[in-house]
Write an enzyme that holds these catalytic residues in place. Sequence first.
Site, PDB file in Angstrom:
ATOM      1  N   ASN A 168       0.854  -1.177   0.000  1.00 58.32           N
ATOM      2  CA  ASN A 168       0.000   0.000   0.000  1.00 58.32           C
ATOM      3  C   ASN A 168       0.902   1.243   0.000  1.00 58.32           C
ATOM      4  O   ASN A 168       1.719   1.414   0.913  1.00 58.32           O
ATOM      5  CB  ASN A 168      -0.877  -0.062   1.261  1.00 58.32           C
ATOM      6  CG  ASN A 168      -1.796   1.122   1.389  1.00 58.32           C
ATOM      7  OD1 ASN A 168      -1.378   2.251   1.162  1.00 58.32           O
ATOM      8  ND2 ASN A 168      -3.028   0.884   1.768  1.00 58.32           N
ATOM      9  N   HIS A 189       1.130   5.979   2.055  1.00 62.50           N
ATOM     10  CA  HIS A 189       1.963   6.842   2.914  1.00 62.50           C
ATOM     11  C   HIS A 189       3.092   7.541   2.160  1.00 62.50           C
ATOM     12  O   HIS A 189       3.720   8.434   2.709  1.00 62.50           O
ATOM     13  CB  HIS A 189       2.436   6.074   4.143  1.00 62.50           C
ATOM     14  CG  HIS A 189       1.262   5.736   5.020  1.00 62.50           C
ATOM     15  ND1 HIS A 189       0.422   6.711   5.521  1.00 62.50           N
ATOM     16  CD2 HIS A 189       0.751   4.550   5.422  1.00 62.50           C
ATOM     17  CE1 HIS A 189      -0.549   6.125   6.215  1.00 62.50           C
ATOM     18  NE2 HIS A 189      -0.377   4.818   6.165  1.00 62.50           N
ATOM     19  N   HIS A 237      -5.736   3.548  -1.191  1.00 62.38           N
ATOM     20  CA  HIS A 237      -7.054   3.831  -0.611  1.00 62.38           C
ATOM     21  C   HIS A 237      -7.441   5.250  -1.020  1.00 62.38           C
ATOM     22  O   HIS A 237      -6.818   6.217  -0.577  1.00 62.38           O
ATOM     23  CB  HIS A 237      -6.957   3.709   0.923  1.00 62.38           C
ATOM     24  CG  HIS A 237      -8.262   3.910   1.630  1.00 62.38           C
ATOM     25  ND1 HIS A 237      -8.388   3.753   2.992  1.00 62.38           N
ATOM     26  CD2 HIS A 237      -9.500   4.246   1.187  1.00 62.38           C
ATOM     27  CE1 HIS A 237      -9.640   3.982   3.353  1.00 62.38           C
ATOM     28  NE2 HIS A 237     -10.331   4.294   2.273  1.00 62.38           N
ATOM     29  N   ARG A 289      -9.651   7.948  -0.361  1.00 62.24           N
ATOM     30  CA  ARG A 289     -10.595   8.337   0.695  1.00 62.24           C
ATOM     31  C   ARG A 289     -11.521   9.450   0.224  1.00 62.24           C
ATOM     32  O   ARG A 289     -11.155  10.252  -0.645  1.00 62.24           O
ATOM     33  CB  ARG A 289      -9.822   8.840   1.924  1.00 62.24           C
ATOM     34  CG  ARG A 289      -9.194   7.734   2.718  1.00 62.24           C
ATOM     35  CD  ARG A 289      -8.477   8.286   3.935  1.00 62.24           C
ATOM     36  NE  ARG A 289      -8.165   7.216   4.851  1.00 62.24           N
ATOM     37  CZ  ARG A 289      -8.925   6.865   5.888  1.00 62.24           C
ATOM     38  NH1 ARG A 289     -10.023   7.532   6.165  1.00 62.24           N
ATOM     39  NH2 ARG A 289      -8.578   5.873   6.654  1.00 62.24           N
ATOM     40  N   ARG A 301      -7.344  12.652   1.494  1.00 60.24           N
ATOM     41  CA  ARG A 301      -6.287  13.189   2.357  1.00 60.24           C
ATOM     42  C   ARG A 301      -4.879  12.770   1.930  1.00 60.24           C
ATOM     43  O   ARG A 301      -3.928  13.447   2.220  1.00 60.24           O
ATOM     44  CB  ARG A 301      -6.522  12.808   3.821  1.00 60.24           C
ATOM     45  CG  ARG A 301      -6.199  11.373   4.139  1.00 60.24           C
ATOM     46  CD  ARG A 301      -6.130  11.153   5.632  1.00 60.24           C
ATOM     47  NE  ARG A 301      -7.446  11.215   6.229  1.00 60.24           N
ATOM     48  CZ  ARG A 301      -7.819  10.401   7.218  1.00 60.24           C
ATOM     49  NH1 ARG A 301      -6.990   9.509   7.705  1.00 60.24           N
ATOM     50  NH2 ARG A 301      -9.026  10.482   7.733  1.00 60.24           N
ATOM     51  N   GLU A 346      -8.706   0.295  -2.552  1.00 55.43           N
ATOM     52  CA  GLU A 346      -9.473   0.242  -1.304  1.00 55.43           C
ATOM     53  C   GLU A 346     -10.431   1.412  -1.320  1.00 55.43           C
ATOM     54  O   GLU A 346     -10.019   2.551  -1.615  1.00 55.43           O
ATOM     55  CB  GLU A 346      -8.542   0.431  -0.101  1.00 55.43           C
ATOM     56  CG  GLU A 346      -7.878  -0.800   0.388  1.00 55.43           C
ATOM     57  CD  GLU A 346      -6.993  -0.502   1.591  1.00 55.43           C
ATOM     58  OE1 GLU A 346      -7.194   0.502   2.291  1.00 55.43           O
ATOM     59  OE2 GLU A 346      -6.068  -1.290   1.796  1.00 55.43           O
ATOM     60  N   THR A 382      -7.713   3.305   8.873  1.00 56.43           N
ATOM     61  CA  THR A 382      -8.894   2.441   8.968  1.00 56.43           C
ATOM     62  C   THR A 382      -8.848   1.706  10.310  1.00 56.43           C
ATOM     63  O   THR A 382      -7.853   1.076  10.639  1.00 56.43           O
ATOM     64  CB  THR A 382      -8.881   1.423   7.805  1.00 56.43           C
ATOM     65  OG1 THR A 382      -8.640   2.148   6.602  1.00 56.43           O
ATOM     66  CG2 THR A 382     -10.195   0.689   7.713  1.00 56.43           C
ATOM     67  N   GLU A 404     -10.397  -9.731   3.342  1.00 58.77           N
ATOM     68  CA  GLU A 404      -9.115  -9.350   3.941  1.00 58.77           C
ATOM     69  C   GLU A 404      -9.347  -9.292   5.443  1.00 58.77           C
ATOM     70  O   GLU A 404     -10.186  -8.529   5.933  1.00 58.77           O
ATOM     71  CB  GLU A 404      -8.622  -7.994   3.424  1.00 58.77           C
ATOM     72  CG  GLU A 404      -7.281  -7.635   4.081  1.00 58.77           C
ATOM     73  CD  GLU A 404      -6.717  -6.297   3.626  1.00 58.77           C
ATOM     74  OE1 GLU A 404      -6.942  -5.888   2.471  1.00 58.77           O
ATOM     75  OE2 GLU A 404      -6.030  -5.663   4.449  1.00 58.77           O
ATOM     76  N   HIS A 447      -3.229  -4.866   7.873  1.00 55.43           N
ATOM     77  CA  HIS A 447      -3.333  -3.745   8.798  1.00 55.43           C
ATOM     78  C   HIS A 447      -2.372  -3.915   9.962  1.00 55.43           C
ATOM     79  O   HIS A 447      -2.482  -4.861  10.733  1.00 55.43           O
ATOM     80  CB  HIS A 447      -4.744  -3.507   9.330  1.00 55.43           C
ATOM     81  CG  HIS A 447      -4.971  -2.047   9.558  1.00 55.43           C
ATOM     82  ND1 HIS A 447      -4.473  -1.390  10.653  1.00 55.43           N
ATOM     83  CD2 HIS A 447      -5.537  -1.100   8.778  1.00 55.43           C
ATOM     84  CE1 HIS A 447      -4.767  -0.104  10.545  1.00 55.43           C
ATOM     85  NE2 HIS A 447      -5.403   0.096   9.417  1.00 55.43           N
TER      86      HIS A 447
HETATM   87  N1  PXP Z   1      -5.520  -3.244   4.533  1.00 53.42           N
HETATM   88  C1  PXP Z   1      -6.463  -2.289   4.683  1.00 53.42           C
HETATM   89  C2  PXP Z   1      -7.865  -2.632   4.369  1.00 53.42           C
HETATM   90  C3  PXP Z   1      -6.116  -0.985   5.089  1.00 53.42           C
HETATM   91  O1  PXP Z   1      -7.060  -0.044   5.215  1.00 53.42           O
HETATM   92  C4  PXP Z   1      -4.757  -0.683   5.317  1.00 53.42           C
HETATM   93  C5  PXP Z   1      -4.355   0.694   5.714  1.00 53.42           C
HETATM   94  O2  PXP Z   1      -4.523   1.558   4.662  1.00 53.42           O
HETATM   95  C6  PXP Z   1      -3.813  -1.713   5.145  1.00 53.42           C
HETATM   96  C7  PXP Z   1      -4.220  -2.982   4.783  1.00 53.42           C
HETATM   97  C8  PXP Z   1      -2.365  -1.477   5.362  1.00 53.42           C
HETATM   98  O3  PXP Z   1      -2.162  -1.226   6.716  1.00 53.42           O
HETATM   99  P1  PXP Z   1      -0.750  -0.737   7.208  1.00 53.42           P
HETATM  100  O4  PXP Z   1      -0.501   0.582   6.542  1.00 53.42           O
HETATM  101  O5  PXP Z   1      -0.923  -0.628   8.687  1.00 53.42           O
HETATM  102  O6  PXP Z   1       0.238  -1.785   6.790  1.00 53.42           O
END
Ligand code: PXP
Length: 239
Positions: free
Chosen positions: A7, A10, A43, A45, A49, A70, A101, A151, A191
């Site tokens: 993902n 960030h 994601h 949003r 953001r 996402e 999330t 997931e 997550h």
């Molecule tokens: N899976 C989902 C559904 C999420 O919302 C997120 C966070 O955006 C992640 C995985 C990845 O989580 P992390 O950034 O904590 O690895």
Amino acid sequence: MAGLSVNVDHVATLREARKGRYPDPVSGAILAELAGVDGIVVHLREDRRHIKDRDLRILRKVVQTKLTLEMASTNEMVGIALDVQPDVVTLVPEKREELTTEGGLDLIVHKDTVAETVGTLQDNGIPVCIFIDPDPDQIKIAHQINANMVEIHTGIFCDAKTSKKRDQAFSNIVNAAKLAFKLRMGVNAGHGICYTTIKAFKGLNEIDEFSIGHSIISRAVLVGMDRAVREMLTLIKEL
Ligand code: PXP
């Protein structure tokens, strides 16, 4: 071996800290792909953001592995998904004020609206994954409404402060993964997973793919994306 989708939200968080043009999550995605990931996740949003519509549309053009979007189960997001055609949609809950999330989508509460979204996306050729807590009732509803994948939310396990809470949370994940597998749904997990917590998943072969963002992007800031991704891939290979 389970797959790894990274993902890149960030990378965009860092860009948005100055509302500038860099770092570009698209560059992050390309570097992650070159390091060997199986997919890229973003994601989009409601408040945009971090990831912007422009990021998603460029990623759709350049991602060569698999692009997972996402998104919340809203009319606006469904319209965008149908237009952009990601390879997979993962439906997530969304609260404006949350830092990230915070938990899975509650299918006991939102079953009907989520079922409608699942049907619309699938009718347009997009497989759907639902991000849910490791709870057998949630898994069973995901199956009833025909989700292709779930997931499993691993955040409670990863953030647990005591070994008792950690063990309980992990046992919930194991049971949920086995149930989803038995019901023939694809099983992803994500997550809060980092370079330490990933090791707990050794032997849990029901998991098809890990979705990891924050820990990999954080490490990439210090050691580079290539090394950050390869180190996680090595840990996954050892599971
Ligand atoms: N899976 C989902 C559904 C999420 O919302 C997120 C966070 O955006 C992640 C995985 C990845 O989580 P992390 O950034 O904590 O690895």
